[in-house]
Design a protein around this motif. Structure first.
Motif, short mmCIF file in Angstrom:
data_model
loop_
_atom_site.label_atom_id
_atom_site.label_comp_id
_atom_site.label_asym_id
_atom_site.label_seq_id
_atom_site.Cartn_x
_atom_site.Cartn_y
_atom_site.Cartn_z
N ASP A 189 0.86 -1.18 0.00
CA ASP A 189 0.00 0.00 0.00
C ASP A 189 0.89 1.22 0.00
O ASP A 189 1.60 1.50 0.98
CB ASP A 189 -0.91 -0.01 1.23
CG ASP A 189 -1.94 1.10 1.18
OD1 ASP A 189 -1.89 1.92 0.24
OD2 ASP A 189 -2.80 1.14 2.09
N GLU A 224 0.12 4.31 0.15
CA GLU A 224 -0.30 5.30 1.12
C GLU A 224 0.10 4.91 2.56
O GLU A 224 0.27 5.77 3.42
CB GLU A 224 -1.81 5.52 1.04
CG GLU A 224 -2.26 6.25 -0.21
CD GLU A 224 -2.19 5.37 -1.45
OE1 GLU A 224 -1.97 5.91 -2.55
OE2 GLU A 224 -2.31 4.12 -1.28
N ASP A 245 2.74 4.55 -6.67
CA ASP A 245 1.47 5.11 -6.20
C ASP A 245 0.36 4.96 -7.24
O ASP A 245 0.59 4.99 -8.44
CB ASP A 245 1.68 6.58 -5.88
CG ASP A 245 0.37 7.26 -5.50
OD1 ASP A 245 -0.32 6.76 -4.59
OD2 ASP A 245 0.06 8.29 -6.11
N ASP A 299 -5.84 6.85 -4.88
CA ASP A 299 -6.97 6.19 -4.21
C ASP A 299 -7.11 6.63 -2.76
O ASP A 299 -7.72 5.94 -1.94
CB ASP A 299 -6.77 4.67 -4.26
CG ASP A 299 -5.45 4.22 -3.65
OD1 ASP A 299 -4.64 5.11 -3.33
OD2 ASP A 299 -5.24 3.01 -3.48
N ASN A 300 -6.56 7.81 -2.40
CA ASN A 300 -6.60 8.23 -0.99
C ASN A 300 -7.09 9.66 -0.86
O ASN A 300 -6.66 10.54 -1.63
CB ASN A 300 -5.22 8.13 -0.36
CG ASN A 300 -4.75 6.69 -0.25
OD1 ASN A 300 -5.17 5.96 0.63
ND2 ASN A 300 -3.88 6.28 -1.17
N ASP A 357 -1.91 14.12 1.81
CA ASP A 357 -2.60 13.24 0.85
C ASP A 357 -1.57 12.26 0.32
O ASP A 357 -0.50 12.67 -0.15
CB ASP A 357 -3.21 14.07 -0.27
CG ASP A 357 -4.25 13.26 -1.05
OD1 ASP A 357 -3.95 12.08 -1.35
OD2 ASP A 357 -5.32 13.80 -1.32
N ALA A 358 -1.86 10.99 0.45
CA ALA A 358 -0.92 9.97 0.00
C ALA A 358 -0.75 9.98 -1.51
O ALA A 358 0.21 9.41 -2.03
CB ALA A 358 -1.40 8.59 0.47
N ASP A 359 -1.67 10.62 -2.18
CA ASP A 359 -1.55 10.70 -3.63
C ASP A 359 -0.54 11.79 -4.00
O ASP A 359 0.12 12.37 -3.13
CB ASP A 359 -2.91 11.01 -4.25
CG ASP A 359 -3.93 9.90 -3.94
OD1 ASP A 359 -3.48 8.73 -3.86
OD2 ASP A 359 -5.12 10.19 -3.73
#
Length: 835
Positions: free
Chosen positions: A256, A258, A289, A292-293, A323-325
């Motif tokens: 994952d 994120e 990446d 999706d977050n 933001d993990a994106d």
């Protein structure tokens, strides 16, 4: 004869004979190195004469023997990395020759340069040792020859083969090699893996090897740490070397981006040596990446502390969402919204910058009015569709020192018991401060009062406000204390307040009653004619306590066997409640106990001495009796004349004896009368003739011998006395008294008897004998050298000490003495009538 040597005699030119020893056999020094020959010479005379001599022949050595090794092949094991100088083995060769022909030196024969570099051979002793450390991984065996050479001319030699097997030591760590596999890119130790890769996908090839042998080269390889990767063997072939293995690095869980963007996969290889050696290598796995977050705050609830009394527009806090994106999906804007738990809009008090997330306050905050504000911050990304996240912001208004401490009371009043143990709590004060934190951290201290009563006596516990006393209180010394307690907070600048503490000491029953009257050595004279309810004395006692602890009651607990005296429990007045009799004459010791009403009660015991007598003629004797009483156990009663009952018993015995004698006399008279009547009967009775002897006519001289009966048939009074006199002390010089008269004459106030007619102040001894009392016992003063010891003199009383009661002439006003009582004895005189 010898088979080796032969003697030949040669003739010389001058005619003499010259003997010569000729060697005719082979000589071998190694077999025999010396010979002894006997030579004899004989002349040609007759008879012949001869003589002999011993010839010793020593065989010298020639180098005819070569050195010989004990073994042709020497083999040994040598641990690698052995330190220089370590002995390996000793080569031994022997030579049968002697001298330089038998001296052997050892040298390398056919040996490589590495052997000569690594090993040292001692040419004298033959010891082979390590010259430089040997690495088994470079050379695992050394094979060479060694020569043994003597020093003869020409020298002879021998050779032997040496085989050294280098034993492996665990001196090499395993090596780990990570290589690319498949389509997963691997460059500079970094592998890039998409987060959507399937579980159990191989991402790299791992090769592990160890240069050591055997167990030292058997390697175990694992992945350490909590990472979603694991190793699996590449093959299960039996022919694969133990010190070389291959593994695949697989994913063991979903990735994952994120959650974790990079994994540092550490691979550790451990060999099986003892001690084992290990090594590690790492692979950085970078997760790719996908969008999706939504934006995420680091905390679901963000708590912020902000001081009160602020300026409007000050920044309270900065909230940050991540933001993990990446790209547009990670660009965020912020806004304020009401908290789900509160309908209050935060916009009137707080504001937020939409780009930076800075939260500011618009008004002045007062913590004492409201100490907490709560609202929600929302973060939205710029993706399509937009995703958002939120966090709750709690603003806690921190305190400033704008309030002073406040005591719950201006005056604290405490009551404590006296005799409290030192360092015991005596009270607790309550103080508060509306501020918080350090501004409300109070420091309490004792402030001295007007008279500095509390200095060094009281201390206060800062956390609880408990006041302790360093001393034990004594209400009889001080009944109250007054001081001040000061509270100072920890603010800057500090604020303070004071309160007054009044401490009252309550009484404990810690004092026993004290008898102020009478003293134990005093006494009171009580005439025998005293009426009932006569006040004998008043026991006076005090108690330093108060209340019930000082409420006293009196009681007689000993020394009142005749129940003559009674004490009022409340006032301590001792009264006569019984009728005094002659047996009560003398000293009475009353044991009076004074009890208070405390819990538990305390008591004091005092002695009240009462001397029952008509008068006090000799105070010294009474004082000596009182002094003796002070040394007599309280369990022993001292009351009146202890010899009175004994006198009654003696009187009964005397009466019984007299009655028996009278019975015997009566029987004798009856017998005499019977014989007399019989004699009259024989001679006959002549009228008018008077006998010369009348048996029943009383004779004048009989009056003094026998007592008569009166008309009522009663016997005349008999003199009663005791022949045992008890003397309770000795002379001042410690000697015994020889008689009662000596005792009486030596005692203070007591003289010898002057006459039998009596006189003023004479003791009434007739009354003494009438009461069946024995002769008086005299008490010496306690300070006499032998006071306290008893001496008895047993003797018959002389006629001068025999007194007979004379009916109405007996005086009843006499005094007498006993062991603890004494009549006023001056000089004894009594009118005596002889019967």
């Amino acid at each position: 004869r010898s088979s080796v040597f032969e003697l030949q005699v040669a003739d010389t030119l001058d005619g003499e004979k010259q003997p010569q020893l000729i060697v005719k056999g082979a000589l071998d020094r190694e077999q025999r190195d010396s010979y002894e020959l006997s030579l004899r010479v004989r002349d040609g005379g007759d008879p012949a004469r001869s003589s002999q001599a011993i010839l010793r022949v020593l065989i010298t050595d020639v180098n005819d023997n070569s050195p010989r090794f004990e073994k042709s092949v020497y083999e040994a094991d040598l641990a690698e990395n052995s330190s220089p100088g370590t002995p390996i083995l000793q080569l031994r060769a022997t030579d049968l020759d002697v001298g330089v022909n038998g001296q052997i030196e050892y040298v390398f024969g056919a040996a490589t340069e590495s052997v000569r570099r690594l090993l040292r051979l001692d040419e004298t002793s033959g010891w082979l040792s390590v010259l430089h450390r040997i690495d088994r991984e470079e050379v695992n065996q050394l094979r060479f020859t060694v020569m043994a050479r003597d020093r003869g001319q020409p020298p002879k030699t021998d050779k032997a083969t040496v085989v050294l097997n280098i034993r492996d030591e665990n001196d090499n760590v395993p090596t780990i090699d990570i290589r690319k596999i498949g389509r997963i890119p691997l460059r500079d130790g970094v592998a890039s893996v998409a987060e959507d890769v399937l579980v159990d996908t191989p991402i790299a090839l791992v090769q592990v090897s160890d240069r050591d042998q055997g167990e030292n080269g058997v390697v175990t390889c694992t992945v350490v740490g909590d990472v979603p990767f694991q190793l699996k063997p590449a093959s299960e072939g039996e022919g694969e070397p133990q010190n070389k293995r291959k593994y695949f690095l697989h994913t063991s869980a979903p990735l994952d981006y994120e959650a974790v963007r990079d994994y540092n996969v550490v691979i550790v290889a451990v060999d099986s040596g003892s001690p084992s050696l290990s090594s590690n290598n790492s692979l950085l796995v970078r997760v790719g990446d996908t969008n999706d977050n939504p934006p995420m705050f680091s905390q679901a609830v963000l708590e912020v502390s902000f001081p009160e009394n602020n300026l409007p527009g000050e920044r309270v806090a900065t909230v940050v969402a991540t933001d993990a994106d990446s790209g547009k999906n990670a660009e965020i804007t912020y806004s304020l919204e009401a908290s789900p738990l509160s309908s209050e809009a935060p916009g009137s008090i707080f504001s937020i910058d939409p780009d930076s997330g800075d939260v500011s306050v618009q008004t002045v905050l007062d913590r004492e009015q409201r100490d907490t504000y709560e609202f929600q911050v929302t973060a939205r990304d710029k993706g399509v569709p937009s995703l958002q996240g939120s966090t709750t912001v709690v603003v806690r208004v921190s305190d400033r020192n704008d309030n002073e401490p406040r005591f719950m009371q201006d005056v604290f009043t405490f009551y404590v018991k006296e005799n409290l143990q030192p360092n015991s709590p005596v009270g607790m004060v309550t103080v508060m401060d509306f501020d918080k934190g350090r501004n409300a951290e109070l420091s309490l201290s004792i402030q001295p009062g007007d008279h500095d009563q509390a200095a060094g006596i009281f201390s206060i516990e800062n956390d609880t406000g408990t006041i302790f006393s360093t001393v034990s209180f004594d209400r009889e010394q001080q009944t109250s204390y007054t001081f001040k307690v000061k509270a100072v907070d920890g603010g800057e600048p500090p604020r303070s307040a004071t309160a007054t503490v009044s401490l009252f000491v309550m009484d404990e029953n810690d004092n026993a009653p004290t008898v102020t009257f009478p003293s134990n050595s005093s006494y009171t004279v009580l005439p025998p004619s005293s009426n009932m309810r006569t006040v004998v004395a008043t026991v006076v006692a005090t108690d330093a306590d108060t209340g019930l602890n000082a409420d006293l009651n009196y009681s007689i607990v000993g020394g009142n066997p005749f129940k003559l005296f009674e004490i009022d429990p409340a006032s301590g007045v001792v009264s006569l409640v019984g009728k005094l009799a002659p047996k009560h004459y003398g000293l009475h010791r009353l044991v009076v106990q004074v009890n208070d009403s405390g819990q538990p009660p305390q008591s004091t015991t005092a002695l009240l001495h009462v001397f029952v007598n008509e008068s006090l003629s000799n105070a010294t004797v009474v004082e000596s009796q009182v002094a003796r009483s002070l040394h007599t156990p309280l369990a022993q009663d001292i009351a009146g004349d202890p010899s009175y009952e004994l006198s009654k018993q003696r009187l009964s015995i005397v009466i019984g004896v007299v009655a028996g004698i009278m019975t015997v006399i009566l029987l004798i008279l009856v017998v005499v009368m019977a014989r007399y009547c019989r004699s009259k009967g024989k001679h006959g009775y002549e009228a008018g003739k008077k006998d010369h002897e009348d048996f029943f006519t009383p004779q004048q001289h009989d009056k003094a011998k026998k007592p008569k009966k009166d008309k009522k048939g009663k016997k005349g009074k008999q003199p009663l006395y005791s022949s045992i006199v008890t003397v309770e002390a000795s002379k001042p010089n410690g000697q015994r008294y020889d008689s009662v008269n000596e005792k009486l004459s030596d005692s203070p106030g007591i003289g010898r008897y002057r006459s039998v007619n009596g006189g003023p102040g004479s003791p009434d001894l007739a009354r003494h004998y009438k009461s069946s009392s024995p002769l008086p016992t005299v008490q010496l003063h306690p300070q006499s050298p032998t006071a306290g010891k008893k001496h008895q003199a047993v003797q018959d009383l002389p006629p001068a000490n025999t007194f007979v009661g004379a009916g109405d002439n007996i005086s009843i006003g006499s005094d007498h003495c006993s062991e603890y009582s004494c009549q006023a004895s001056s000089k004894y005189s009594k009118q005596v009538r002889a019967l």
